[in-house]
Design a protein around this motif. Structure first.
Motif, mmCIF file in Angstrom:
data_model
loop_
_atom_site.group_PDB
_atom_site.id
_atom_site.type_symbol
_atom_site.label_atom_id
_atom_site.label_comp_id
_atom_site.label_asym_id
_atom_site.label_seq_id
_atom_site.Cartn_x
_atom_site.Cartn_y
_atom_site.Cartn_z
ATOM 1 N N UNK A 29 0.812 -1.223 0.000
ATOM 2 C CA UNK A 29 0.000 0.000 0.000
ATOM 3 C C UNK A 29 0.843 1.270 0.000
ATOM 4 N N UNK A 30 2.157 1.129 -0.113
ATOM 5 C CA UNK A 30 3.032 2.289 -0.147
ATOM 6 C C UNK A 30 3.473 2.560 -1.585
ATOM 7 N N UNK A 31 4.509 3.349 -1.742
ATOM 8 C CA UNK A 31 5.068 3.676 -3.059
ATOM 9 C C UNK A 31 6.424 4.335 -2.844
ATOM 10 N N UNK A 32 7.101 4.683 -3.915
ATOM 11 C CA UNK A 32 8.437 5.274 -3.802
ATOM 12 C C UNK A 32 8.395 6.570 -2.999
ATOM 13 N N UNK A 33 7.406 7.419 -3.282
ATOM 14 C CA UNK A 33 7.321 8.708 -2.590
ATOM 15 C C UNK A 33 7.142 8.522 -1.083
ATOM 16 N N UNK A 62 2.600 4.629 -9.268
ATOM 17 C CA UNK A 62 2.418 4.970 -10.676
ATOM 18 C C UNK A 62 2.549 3.756 -11.600
ATOM 19 N N UNK A 63 2.770 2.573 -11.037
ATOM 20 C CA UNK A 63 2.868 1.374 -11.873
ATOM 21 C C UNK A 63 1.473 0.873 -12.246
ATOM 22 N N UNK A 64 1.446 -0.048 -13.206
ATOM 23 C CA UNK A 64 0.173 -0.541 -13.727
ATOM 24 C C UNK A 64 -0.624 -1.264 -12.647
ATOM 25 N N UNK A 65 -1.944 -1.034 -12.667
ATOM 26 C CA UNK A 65 -2.836 -1.681 -11.707
ATOM 27 C C UNK A 65 -3.387 -2.966 -12.308
ATOM 28 N N UNK A 164 -4.564 7.161 2.518
ATOM 29 C CA UNK A 164 -3.587 8.239 2.659
ATOM 30 C C UNK A 164 -2.636 8.291 1.461
ATOM 31 N N UNK A 165 -2.232 7.117 0.966
ATOM 32 C CA UNK A 165 -1.320 7.067 -0.182
ATOM 33 C C UNK A 165 -2.050 7.139 -1.520
ATOM 34 N N UNK A 166 -3.376 7.357 -1.453
ATOM 35 C CA UNK A 166 -4.202 7.489 -2.660
ATOM 36 C C UNK A 166 -4.057 6.267 -3.575
ATOM 37 N N UNK A 167 -4.044 5.097 -2.955
ATOM 38 C CA UNK A 167 -3.849 3.851 -3.699
ATOM 39 C C UNK A 167 -5.142 3.381 -4.353
#
Length: 250
Positions: A29-33, A62-65, A164-167
């Motif tokens: 549920x996270x990301x690089x940012x 930003x990777x493919x869902x 929060x991470x806009x996932x």
């Protein structure tokens, strides 16, 4: 962020700095940012003279869902990491994974030990072996119409973090329902590269880091005192411990 094709899946990544390369693999549920830029990991590693490569896992950032749970096994996700190294022409890297990223890092070193110089298993202790319980409630929490409908406290915290991470909640639910390939002690005992296990002392999600380190010959353990699963990732002692490990590892 740039992107590349990983066997038909678009993976977003960043590549900054100069020096020995290190690959960062974020948690669920996270990301690089959220995992690496905001807590200043990228800055600290670049300032230490390293080339920093980080990517958003499939279904994240930003990777493919993807919405098919079968596409989210840790060995499959580890191949995204290997293909990124191929794409960048990098033969061998240090790897830092946090939580789910640590599990992916484990499968990367199992399948491609020649590509890995050292590994930091962050935010995941003995539960790498025991497995994470309650994946069904977590998936249902992500699929719930509203966070107010989630009554399980742990599941609610994951839902809150995902919002929060806009996932993409549907993609994360598919990831949570994906294959849960077993990591056993025998696999860990055969790892021959330098290993650092770094887990918060209050991390009930990752479990005991000391117990995991005891299963890996020569592994070092860093206790991030007073930190739980969410707060350990940005701790200054964690960063310094990783920098010291990278400096001293063979």
């Amino acid at each position: 962020m740039q992107s590349f094709d990983s066997d038909g899946v678009r993976i977003a990544y960043m590549d900054e700095g100069e020096g020995e390369p290190i690959l960062l693999i974020h948690g669920f549920a996270s990301n690089v940012l959220t995992n690496w830029i905001d807590p200043r990991w990228v800055r600290a590693l670049k300032e230490s003279g390293r080339r920093v490569i980080a990517y958003d896992n499939r279904g994240h950032g930003q990777s493919e869902k993807l919405y098919d749970p079968s596409l989210y096994g840790a060995p499959t996700m580890a191949e995204d990491a290997r293909r990124l190294l191929d794409h960048l022409g990098i033969d061998r890297v240090d790897v830092l994974g946090y939580s789910m990223g640590a599990r992916i890092a484990a499968f990367l070193v199992f399948a491609h030990p020649e590509r890995v110089r050292s590994v930091v298993f962050g935010g995941l202790g003995i539960n790498m072996v025991r497995g994470m319980v309650g994946t069904g409630p977590l998936a249902r929490a992500l699929e719930a119409p509203r966070i107010e409908d989630v009554t399980n406290e742990t599941a609610r915290s994951f839902r809150a973090f995902a919002e929060q991470t806009k996932s993409d909640l549907k993609a994360l639910a598919a990831c949570m329902r994906g294959p849960r390939e077993k990591v056993d002690a025998d696999q860990l005992s055969r790892i021959s590269v330098p290993i650092l296990v770094a887990v918060g002392s209050e991390d009930v999600i990752g479990g005991s880091g000391a117990e995991l380190a005891a299963l890996i010959p020569g592994a070092k353990f860093l206790d991030i005192a007073g930190r739980d699963h969410m707060k350990a990732v940005g701790d200054a002692r964690f960063k310094q411990g990783v920098l010291d490990f990278l400096t001293s590892r063979a």
